[in-house]
Motif scaffolding. Structure first.
Motif, mmCIF file in Angstrom:
data_model
loop_
_atom_site.group_PDB
_atom_site.id
_atom_site.type_symbol
_atom_site.label_atom_id
_atom_site.label_comp_id
_atom_site.label_asym_id
_atom_site.label_seq_id
_atom_site.Cartn_x
_atom_site.Cartn_y
_atom_site.Cartn_z
ATOM 1 N N GLY A 287 13.480 6.896 1.111
ATOM 2 C CA GLY A 287 12.702 8.003 0.238
ATOM 3 C C GLY A 287 11.488 7.233 -0.340
ATOM 4 N N HIS A 288 11.002 5.975 0.012
ATOM 5 C CA HIS A 288 9.666 5.557 -0.521
ATOM 6 C C HIS A 288 8.842 5.899 0.512
ATOM 7 N N CYS A 289 7.543 6.118 -0.145
ATOM 8 C CA CYS A 289 6.359 6.085 0.657
ATOM 9 C C CYS A 289 5.696 5.014 0.836
ATOM 10 N N PHE A 290 5.764 3.978 0.220
ATOM 11 C CA PHE A 290 5.267 2.624 0.074
ATOM 12 C C PHE A 290 5.803 1.806 -0.534
ATOM 13 N N LEU A 291 5.836 0.490 -0.375
ATOM 14 C CA LEU A 291 6.225 -0.667 -1.384
ATOM 15 C C LEU A 291 5.215 -1.440 -1.940
ATOM 16 N N PRO A 292 5.346 -2.001 -3.285
ATOM 17 C CA PRO A 292 4.546 -2.731 -3.710
ATOM 18 C C PRO A 292 4.746 -4.161 -3.097
ATOM 19 N N ARG A 293 3.470 -4.614 -3.059
ATOM 20 C CA ARG A 293 3.312 -6.002 -2.315
ATOM 21 C C ARG A 293 4.305 -6.934 -2.465
ATOM 22 N N GLY B 143 -4.577 -1.000 -2.787
ATOM 23 C CA GLY B 143 -4.486 -1.824 -3.918
ATOM 24 C C GLY B 143 -3.320 -2.983 -3.668
ATOM 25 N N GLU B 144 -2.174 -2.738 -4.416
ATOM 26 C CA GLU B 144 -1.328 -3.728 -4.337
ATOM 27 C C GLU B 144 -0.025 -3.000 -3.525
ATOM 28 N N ASN B 145 -0.225 -1.796 -3.112
ATOM 29 C CA ASN B 145 0.718 -0.799 -2.305
ATOM 30 C C ASN B 145 0.631 -0.970 -0.897
ATOM 31 N N ILE B 146 1.609 -1.222 -0.134
ATOM 32 C CA ILE B 146 1.405 -1.289 1.268
ATOM 33 C C ILE B 146 2.211 -0.305 1.874
#
Length: 747
Positions: A241-247, A297-300
């Motif tokens: 369900g995530h649209c991104f992950l923090p780095r 930013g810090e999201n990938i």
């Protein structure tokens, strides 16, 4: 000590045997693990039980097997397979059985007998070198001969791929998919870069590709491996369900997945030394340059998810500005008129929702079951129709669209059909350049919409059109990535009409009442044990095995006798998990056995699909126009062609063998997969073994799927845990923030 506790010592000496594959007793279609009977011996045939990985080998094949003899405490002496090769049969009977086994589409036992009768021991040489001679056989026309010739060529190539892949622990199902994707280049691609499989072929994930690569000697710190691992980690997170992950989280998951040492390593042929972190960072930059991912930013994020989220925010903000293009001047009078036409008094919150729908460009209507959403839509459609305003209705799934059409009395489509998906272009015909021709778009069951579908829908809505989003924000979020409805409401940038009063269902009805209690975190006081007179029951059972037996009893006869429910079409088991005694996998096997008599033919328990089975599509297949969560009934099976036909509510879809990984039994499904659907009867097992998933929104979603009857079967403790646990697993999304800040530039 009892002898059964201590099986005889296994014989570990490797040996070779040869024989004819007589029967597949059991086969796990996911990994190819097989129990089979082998006929060995020239004159007096001896039956040998073979266990091991033996996918894609047709019955009747002559095999040379390498392995060890073992003695099982229950089943006795068996041959444990290590590897095998197919030997061309050299007897008339062997050739006939080999050809008639389903090895080649178009040749069954009858045609095999006629071919072997004509060509004898030369049959396989004819197929290999001069297949045109098959035309000498009466009944084998030119078209069929060409089909057989093509199938013979394909099965040789597929077999060579299967032998290679199975030598690396890969099942036959994936071998066929690999061949279909790459054709004659398959082996070269697999050997050159096995990680390409993970990017190109659905179902072949990183772990399968990685097992091939490592067995081929690809080093653990190969950049291609790091690239594939990063994409896999992001793809897995999207599945959650995530649209991104923090780095930091992405780095942590990638390092665990790749099992890197963290030490300095040297790549073969390179002089520079790199750390694991630098290796991963380099591949992030490589993926960024290839437009596979996006960094914010810090999201990938995977690039499609990143741009879908930004695009959805931009279009929602654009749509919500200005006034609707329709001209309804006296809204209060229009609402009163619709109320009189429907012969009912609208509640104040219903009337207010209709008024907002008529004066806002974008509106969200949210409420639980029985709170009047359908009534509001009927009244709204009456007014719009009277004023000549063009409206289009849609929902995320076929079932939800059908329910919307029944509730509104108007045509409703799936969002995919509304947007006119075209398999030829692998995209939607309706888009920004070719928007939908409507003054208002109404979408039901919006809690099911993931961010990709939402973005596609919003792009296709004309700038001057109005949009009404209807859904229950307290349900589970979409199966796909995103938390669209909740994020839109939480942003505060879109007007919301909240419905709280329950109107649906008559006196004595407990479904809506208990759904509302669950949503407030209140334990269910009104929980009668099953007696066949109410519409909501709780059958308390403490052991998982007892829950399983209770479900089987209810589905097999009790609910049919009391309520006349069709056990397959009307009853749906909704369970939190896939694994375990009361998970979907085991319950589907037991329910198939109990409800479909064809599934129990013979004396062996097999997991093969049978005519009459209830099945579900588990991924979007745009070519077949069936989508994740669609349910159907198996209408026919062609064992020779290895194909299955599924009837999806009147529309028949053909699946070839390689496509069947997209279809699973659906007597029992997860609660997540039930979203947007409504069933005459739902049975919900709840046990403390489900602890990780015992959450309020899960049990609420499950209960609200029941139209006429809901039966909870489980322990009081598990039910209590679920009702009181209002913690929602966090999804990494940014739609709310993008709407709030107006940060929606696509540059």
């Amino acid at each position: 000590m009892p002898k059964s506790l201590f099986p005889e010592k296994q014989t570990e000496q490797t040996t070779r045997i040869q024989g004819i594959l007589d029967r597949i007793t059991f086969q796990n279609e996911e990994n190819g693990y097989t129990v089979a009977r082998l006929l060995s011996g020239a004159k007096e045939k001896k039956i040998i039980t073979v266990v091991g990985f033996l996918s894609g080998v047709p019955v009747g094949s002559t095999l040379s097997l390498t392995g060890t003899w073992i003695t099982d405490s229950r089943y006795g002496k068996q041959f444990k397979l290590q590897n095998y090769k197919i030997i061309r049969p050299n007897t008339i009977n062997g050739i006939e059985r080999y050809l008639g086994s389903g090895l080649i589409k178009g040749i069954g036992p009858a045609y095999a007998a006629r071919i072997v009768s004509r060509f004898g021991l030369k049959t396989l040489d004819i197929l290999e070198n001069d297949p045109g001679r098959l035309g000498e056989i009466a009944g084998l026309g030119r078209t069929r001969v060409e089909r057989i010739e093509k199938a013979w060529s394909e099965q040789k190539e597929v077999h060579s791929i299967m032998v290679f892949l199975q030598g690396h622990g890969i099942s036959a199902t994936y071998a066929v998919k690999i061949y279909k994707t790459y054709g004659r280049k398959a082996l070269a691609i697999v050997k050159n870069n096995p990680y390409q499989l993970a990017e190109d072929i659905w179902g072949v994930g990183f772990r399968i590709a990685d097992s091939i690569a490592l067995s081929l000697g690809v080093p653990a710190n190969d950049p291609r491996r790091a690239r594939a691992g990063l994409l896999f980690a992001l793809d897995e997170s999207a599945g959650e369900g995530h649209c991104f992950l923090p780095r930091d989280i992405l780095f942590e998951q990638a390092e665990q997945l790749l099992k890197l040492t963290g030490k300095l390593e040297q790549f073969p042929g390179q002089e520079d030394l790199y750390s694991d972190r630098l290796l991963i960072e380099e591949q992030i930059q490589s993926l960024l340059a290839a437009d596979k991912i996006a960094v914010d930013g810090e999201n990938i994020a995977l690039a499609p998810l990143y741009f879908a989220e930004k695009g959805a925010a931009a279009k929602l903000l654009e749509l919500s500005s200005g006034q609707p293009n329709h001209s309804i001047t006296n809204i209060d009078q229009a609402v009163e008129w619709s109320s009189s036409k429907m012969h009912l008094d609208l509640a104040p919150e219903q009337a207010e929702a209709i008024k907002k729908s008529l004066c806002q460009k974008v509106l969200v209507i949210t409420g639980g079951p029985g709170t009047g959403k359908s009534t509001i839509l009927k009244a709204l459609l009456l007014i719009l129709s009277q004023k000549g305003i063009v409206v289009k209705l849609a929902a995320p799934t076929g079932r939800a669209a059908k329910r919307l059409a029944q509730a509104s009395g108007r045509e409703a489509k799936t969002i995919h059909r509304l947007l006119e998906y075209d398999a030829a272009i692998r995209g939607f015909k309706r888009n920004r350049e070719n928007p939908l021709e409507a003054d208002m778009i109404i979408i039901d069951e919006c809690s099911m919409m993931d961010i990709i579908l939402t973005n596609s829908l919003l792009k296709a809505i004309a700038a001057d059109a109005a949009l009404v989003l209807v859904g229950d924000v307290d349900q589970l979020p979409s199966v796909g990535p995103g938390n669209v409805l909740k994020d839109i409401i939480a942003s505060g940038r879109v007007p919301v009409a909240r419905l709280q009063t329950v109107f649906r269902q008559g006196p004595g009805s407990l479904i809506s009442l208990n759904a509302a209690r669950i949503n407030r975190g209140e334990f269910l006081d009104l929980l009668p044990d099953y007696d066949g007179t109410k519409d909501f029951y709780c059958i308390f059972r403490e052991k998982a095995e007892d829950i399983e037996e209770e479900i089987l009893s209810l589905c097999r006869d009790r609910l049919h006798k009391k309520y006349n429910f069709d056990p397959i079409r009307d009853i749906q088991v909704l369970t939190p998990m896939r694994k375990g005694i009361i998970g979907t996998e085991n319950l589907n096997f037991r329910l198939q056995e109990a409800l479909n008599h064809k599934a129990t033919a013979g004396d062996e328990r097999q997991r093969r699909l049978q005519v009459g089975d209830k099945v579900m599509q588990i991924r979007n297949n745009y070519d077949k126009e069936v989508f994740n969560g669609d349910q159907g009934i198996v209408s026919s099976i062609d064992r020779e062609a290895e194909s299955v036909e599924v009837n999806f509510e009147g529309r028949k879809v053909l699946y070839e063998a390689a496509d069947l990984v997209e279809v699973v039994l659906a007597y029992a499904i997860t609660v997540h997969k039930s979203q947007g659907s409504e069933f005459p009867c739902v049975i919900i097992p709840l046990h403390t073994t489900h602890y990780p998933l015992l959450q309020r929104n899960l049990i609420y979603t499950a209960v609200t799927r029941g139209k006429n009857l809901v039966v909870l079967v489980g322990s009081k403790r598990a039910i209590g845990i679920a009702i009181h646990n209002d913690r929602v697993v966090r999804r990494y999304t940014m739609l709310k923030e993008r709407l709030q800040t107006g940060s929606h530039s696509l540059n």
